[in-house]
Scaffold this motif. Sequence first.
Motif, PDB file in Angstrom:
ATOM      1  N   LEU A 253       0.807  -1.219   0.000  1.00 27.72           N
ATOM      2  CA  LEU A 253       0.000   0.000   0.000  1.00 27.72           C
ATOM      3  C   LEU A 253       0.839   1.268   0.000  1.00 27.72           C
ATOM      4  CD1 LEU A 253      -2.748  -1.058   2.594  1.00 27.72           C
ATOM      5  CD2 LEU A 253      -2.903  -1.108   0.096  1.00 27.72           C
ATOM      6  N   ARG A 254       1.851   1.318   0.874  1.00 25.24           N
ATOM      7  CA  ARG A 254       2.601   2.557   1.029  1.00 25.24           C
ATOM      8  C   ARG A 254       3.507   2.869  -0.168  1.00 25.24           C
ATOM      9  NH1 ARG A 254       0.793   6.310   2.915  1.00 25.24           N
ATOM     10  NH2 ARG A 254       2.833   7.192   3.384  1.00 25.24           N
ATOM     11  N   PRO A 255       4.273   1.910  -0.710  1.00 22.15           N
ATOM     12  CA  PRO A 255       5.060   2.240  -1.910  1.00 22.15           C
ATOM     13  C   PRO A 255       4.199   2.706  -3.075  1.00 22.15           C
ATOM     14  CG  PRO A 255       5.891   0.228  -0.912  1.00 22.15           C
ATOM     15  CD  PRO A 255       4.621   0.576  -0.190  1.00 22.15           C
ATOM     16  N   GLY A 259       4.196   6.539  -4.833  1.00 20.91           N
ATOM     17  CA  GLY A 259       4.532   6.708  -6.238  1.00 20.91           C
ATOM     18  C   GLY A 259       5.779   5.983  -6.690  1.00 20.91           C
ATOM     19  N   VAL A 260       6.309   5.081  -5.859  1.00 21.95           N
ATOM     20  CA  VAL A 260       7.502   4.333  -6.260  1.00 21.95           C
ATOM     21  C   VAL A 260       7.154   2.910  -6.675  1.00 21.95           C
ATOM     22  CG1 VAL A 260       9.043   5.714  -4.848  1.00 21.95           C
ATOM     23  CG2 VAL A 260       8.006   3.655  -3.878  1.00 21.95           C
ATOM     24  N   ALA A 261       5.868   2.589  -6.716  1.00 24.58           N
ATOM     25  CA  ALA A 261       5.410   1.275  -7.177  1.00 24.58           C
ATOM     26  C   ALA A 261       4.035   1.425  -7.798  1.00 24.58           C
ATOM     27  CB  ALA A 261       5.367   0.272  -6.023  1.00 24.58           C
ATOM     28  N   LYS A 262       3.724   0.513  -8.679  1.00 29.08           N
ATOM     29  CA  LYS A 262       2.376   0.384  -9.233  1.00 29.08           C
ATOM     30  C   LYS A 262       1.918  -1.037  -8.972  1.00 29.08           C
ATOM     31  CE  LYS A 262       2.599   3.895 -12.889  1.00 29.08           C
ATOM     32  NZ  LYS A 262       1.524   4.730 -12.344  1.00 29.08           N
ATOM     33  N   GLY A 263       0.709  -1.182  -8.418  1.00 32.33           N
ATOM     34  CA  GLY A 263       0.216  -2.488  -8.029  1.00 32.33           C
ATOM     35  C   GLY A 263      -0.524  -3.202  -9.145  1.00 32.33           C
ATOM     36  N   VAL A 264      -0.404  -4.533  -9.138  1.00 36.33           N
ATOM     37  CA  VAL A 264      -1.120  -5.394 -10.068  1.00 36.33           C
ATOM     38  C   VAL A 264      -1.798  -6.490  -9.251  1.00 36.33           C
ATOM     39  CG1 VAL A 264      -0.918  -6.999 -11.998  1.00 36.33           C
ATOM     40  CG2 VAL A 264       0.508  -4.949 -11.944  1.00 36.33           C
TER      41      VAL A 264
END
Length: 302
Positions: A253-255, A259-264
């Motif tokens: 959730l936090r990354p 803005g340093v990760a995009k979830g799939v």
Amino acid sequence: MAPSHFDPHPPSQDSGGAPILEVCRTLAARGHVIEFATLEGRADLVAAYPFASTAHLVSRAVTPSEDRQLYGKFSRWDSKTQRGRNETIECKKFYDDQTYLAGVHSMPSLKPKQDSLVLVNSFWGLEPAKDVPPLLQPVGPLLSDGYTPLNDTTHNFLNTKTSVVYVAFGTHVILTPEKVDRLMRGLCCALEQANQHPSWLILQYAPQRAVLDHPSTTLFVTHAGPSSANEALFHGVPMVSMPFHGGQIQHNLRPVAAGVAKGVDKAIFTPAQLASTISAMMVDSDGEMHIIFSSERSASLV
């Protein structure tokens, strides 16, 4: 095809416990007594830490068959389906039903609110808000000053590439053949969209810190486990995160919010969606693969 050999707990590795044992090394040097609690068959995890005065065995070992079944269920963790909810309950029930060995009555760490100092390998901002004990101190990310270097094959592969997507889902995630197929087709599609000829290097073991530290590694497709997230942030490598179970879902959730990760979503992702998520982070208007936000932004979080 399922792997012919499965060992979710390699005897020489413990990615969760090793950083805390490094803290214990410092505490021991200051005169504190260090004792280690684990399951039967895992006392050798502290063999490299002679400062640990005692290794307490608190419960029986989980058998290889049980391990395989449990991690298969963990990897299918899904609150949206009845099967997923049932298997989550089955896993919890398995651990709740475990009994202490003779002579072991309780563990201080199981108290709802510990009255002793609690050191956590995390940092404020990485974790979602939660109720914590009064003496909890985040001391992470704890990362060793040294790590396993690249072997010649991996080093030569990375040195001949300008942009590499590193894919690893940790020690415990078991991917079904159907998910592997979707994942591979999504990665191939991302490379084709960027006008890059697919080039693969498949490793049984990857020295993750060394791979993430290499300048050619520009994206990390990960399960968002706490160790992997810490390492990616430290080395400034953005992530496409696909959490599978437990703390991975929260750690994701936090990354993503930062803005340093995009979830799939592991359950419903398509090859096209995975490819577009990768491209959104790595492709500019000329179609060249690169990182669209600086590594300093990731590193500044830690």
